[in-house]
Design a protein around this motif. Structure first.
Motif, short mmCIF file in Angstrom:
data_model
loop_
_atom_site.label_atom_id
_atom_site.label_comp_id
_atom_site.label_asym_id
_atom_site.label_seq_id
_atom_site.Cartn_x
_atom_site.Cartn_y
_atom_site.Cartn_z
N GLN A 12 5.32 6.80 -9.20
CA GLN A 12 4.34 6.95 -8.12
C GLN A 12 4.91 6.47 -6.79
O GLN A 12 4.71 7.11 -5.74
CB GLN A 12 3.07 6.18 -8.46
CG GLN A 12 2.20 6.82 -9.53
CD GLN A 12 1.02 5.95 -9.86
OE1 GLN A 12 1.16 4.76 -10.11
NE2 GLN A 12 -0.18 6.56 -9.89
N VAL A 13 5.57 5.34 -6.86
CA VAL A 13 6.15 4.78 -5.63
C VAL A 13 7.22 5.71 -5.08
O VAL A 13 7.29 5.98 -3.87
CB VAL A 13 6.74 3.38 -5.90
CG1 VAL A 13 7.45 2.86 -4.67
CG2 VAL A 13 5.64 2.41 -6.32
N LYS A 14 8.05 6.21 -5.95
CA LYS A 14 9.15 7.09 -5.54
C LYS A 14 8.63 8.37 -4.93
O LYS A 14 9.21 8.93 -3.99
CB LYS A 14 10.04 7.38 -6.75
CG LYS A 14 11.29 8.17 -6.42
CD LYS A 14 12.16 8.33 -7.65
CE LYS A 14 13.45 9.08 -7.30
NZ LYS A 14 14.33 9.24 -8.50
N SER A 26 -2.19 0.62 -3.90
CA SER A 26 -2.42 -0.76 -4.33
C SER A 26 -1.86 -1.01 -5.72
O SER A 26 -1.95 -0.17 -6.61
CB SER A 26 -3.91 -1.06 -4.31
OG SER A 26 -4.15 -2.37 -4.78
N ASP A 27 -1.30 -2.21 -5.87
CA ASP A 27 -0.82 -2.65 -7.18
C ASP A 27 -1.63 -3.82 -7.71
O ASP A 27 -1.29 -4.41 -8.73
CB ASP A 27 0.66 -3.03 -7.08
CG ASP A 27 1.32 -3.22 -8.44
OD1 ASP A 27 1.26 -2.30 -9.28
OD2 ASP A 27 1.86 -4.33 -8.68
N LEU A 33 1.77 -0.79 -1.41
CA LEU A 33 2.83 -0.08 -0.70
C LEU A 33 2.19 0.64 0.48
O LEU A 33 1.29 1.46 0.31
CB LEU A 33 3.51 0.94 -1.61
CG LEU A 33 4.69 1.72 -0.98
CD1 LEU A 33 5.90 0.81 -0.83
CD2 LEU A 33 5.05 2.94 -1.80
N HIS A 34 2.64 0.31 1.68
CA HIS A 34 2.11 0.94 2.88
C HIS A 34 3.00 2.13 3.23
O HIS A 34 4.22 1.99 3.39
CB HIS A 34 2.07 -0.05 4.04
CG HIS A 34 1.53 0.52 5.31
ND1 HIS A 34 2.32 1.16 6.23
CD2 HIS A 34 0.25 0.56 5.80
CE1 HIS A 34 1.59 1.56 7.25
NE2 HIS A 34 0.32 1.21 7.01
N SER A 42 6.70 0.36 3.05
CA SER A 42 6.93 -1.09 3.05
C SER A 42 5.96 -1.78 2.11
O SER A 42 4.81 -1.36 1.97
CB SER A 42 6.80 -1.65 4.47
OG SER A 42 5.50 -1.39 4.99
N TRP A 43 6.46 -2.83 1.48
CA TRP A 43 5.61 -3.64 0.60
C TRP A 43 4.90 -4.70 1.43
O TRP A 43 5.52 -5.44 2.20
CB TRP A 43 6.44 -4.32 -0.48
CG TRP A 43 7.07 -3.38 -1.47
CD1 TRP A 43 8.38 -3.05 -1.58
CD2 TRP A 43 6.38 -2.67 -2.49
NE1 TRP A 43 8.59 -2.16 -2.60
CE2 TRP A 43 7.36 -1.90 -3.20
CE3 TRP A 43 5.04 -2.57 -2.90
CZ2 TRP A 43 7.05 -1.09 -4.27
CZ3 TRP A 43 4.73 -1.74 -3.97
CH2 TRP A 43 5.72 -1.01 -4.64
N ARG A 44 3.58 -4.78 1.28
CA ARG A 44 2.79 -5.77 2.00
C ARG A 44 1.82 -6.44 1.05
O ARG A 44 1.52 -5.91 -0.03
CB ARG A 44 2.02 -5.11 3.16
CG ARG A 44 2.93 -4.40 4.16
CD ARG A 44 2.13 -3.77 5.29
NE ARG A 44 3.02 -3.02 6.20
CZ ARG A 44 2.61 -2.41 7.30
NH1 ARG A 44 1.32 -2.49 7.66
NH2 ARG A 44 3.45 -1.74 8.05
#
Length: 401
Positions: A12-14, A26-27, A33-34, A42-44
């Protein structure tokens, strides 16, 4: 801004693509992941600050440089800090301050600062210092000085030893010690770790500058100098070196305003010890030297008594004088410009029977009395004047002999 709440997978992220609006993947636990409209990912993480309880957001890193697994590890660490009352934002600022502090606390940074404060030392000394620092910086330059161990410095010394440069290995340790002591003095570290290396580095065999000490041979060389066919300035320098037995650099860098020919004295602060002491060395001038200086003054073209051949703003080079000796048939294995000091010391004591202490004082060496106190360089001036005249007269006899 749209919010998509899913348990995240690597796929999903990829596959996250930009849209006309920024969105979040959201994780859980505040981590997401924005994805910006331009495709930047970017990870926030959102959290509540421990003291004010206000909401805050902190960026952990960019994807794919930071993976999903790494982001989750950061989330866990952040949660642990929050449980201990540590604000991640304040911790990051503190980490940045420490990083800046460490960047100014590396061996390289402190060495640069130390060298910038060095004054009253010769250009050749500065060049040699930088040569040793290049070796040190290659191994430990970017390390915080507080993290450097004796074995780290020893590794640099061992590398020089492996190349057969035993003297360089000793100089490297000495240079490192100077930087460490400066760091101690400025509160950047607690101690000079190079003290632990005493005895751990091979001692090079001491080699002395080639010098003629046989009176007959020395007289022949003095006679040869009279017939030197090079420039007048070089010939005069060659004549003055054995006569005054100062260091070659002291003669080459000599200034006209240091001379008082009416009082027959040359007063200067030796360049070799200028940094550690401002005491002047007074060289009483025998009549032969006064005559040579008066002749030289008629050809003066610079503040230096012996300027370089093609410029007036630099002194004559040491190589110029050594080459002059070489043209007279005296290779570096037989006599060098530095060797005149050894020649004078030997013959003044052995042939003319002057007290060794008196000779050492005139050489500019530190001489101590019976109580361990160093003599001032202006003491025993009358005795030294008599010795310098006796030495000059002796050289005249050797030339005629």
């Amino acid at each position: 801004m749209a919010i998509i709440i899913n348990p995240l997978t690597d796929a999903q992220v990829k596959q996250a693509k930009p849209t006309d609006k920024a969105y979040k993947l959201s994780d859980g636990g505040g981590l997401y992941l924005h994805v910006s409209k331009t495709g930047n990912r970017s990870w926030r993480i959102d959290y509540r600050r421990p003291v004010t309880r206000t909401r805050a957001t902190i960026t952990l890193g960019q994807y794919p440089t930071m993976t999903l697994a790494q982001a989750r590890a950061h989330r866990l660490s952040l949660k642990e800090n929050l449980a201990d009352g540590i604000d991640p934002f304040e911790k990051r600022k503190e980490d940045e301050r420490e990083k800046v502090l460490l960047s100014h606390n590396t061996f390289r940074a402190i060495a640069d600062e130390y060298m910038s404060r060095k004054s009253h030392v010769s250009d050749s000394t500065i060049r040699n210092n930088h040569k040793q620092l290049r070796r040190l910086n290659k191994f430990i330059g970017d390390k915080p000085i507080t993290a450097i161990k004796p074995t780290d410095v020893l590794e640099v010394c061992r590398a020089a030893e492996a190349q057969g440069y035993l003297e360089t290995a000793v100089k490297v340790r000495t240079m490192a010690g100077q930087v460490f002591r400066y760091a101690v003095q400025t509160g950047r570290c607690e101690r000079d770790v190079t003290q632990d290396l005493i005895g751990a580095i091979k001692t090079p065999v001491t080699t002395h500058y080639p010098a003629i000490t046989d009176p007959k041979e020395f007289g022949i060389m003095l006679s040869d100098m009279e017939d030197y066919q090079g420039s007048f300035e070089v010939r005069t320098a060659l004549k003055l070196l054995p006569l005054l037995f100062v260091r070659s650099g002291e003669l080459r860098y000599g200034l006209w305003n240091e001379l008082d020919l009416s009082a027959a004295t040359w007063s200067f602060t030796p360049r070799k010890t200028k940094r550690s002491t401002e005491l002047k060395l007074i060289v009483p001038l025998p009549t032969q030297a006064v005559e040579l200086f008066r002749e030289l003054a008629d050809h003066a073209r610079s503040d230096y008594m012996f300027p370089a051949i093609h410029t007036t703003v630099q002194p004559m080079s040491e190589n110029t004088m050594n080459q002059a000796l070489k043209r007279l048939g005296y290779e570096g294995t037989k006599q060098t410009v530095h060797g005149f000091r050894a020649s004078a010391r030997t013959m003044l004591v052995e042939q003319l029977k002057y007290p060794e202490q008196l000779v050492e004082m005139q050489l500019g060496h530190r001489v101590r009395d019976m109580h361990g106190r160093a003599y001032n360089r202006v003491t025993l001036l009358d005795e030294r004047r008599e010795m310098m005249q006796g030495w000059a007269d002796y050289l005249d006899k050797l030339k005629r002999g």
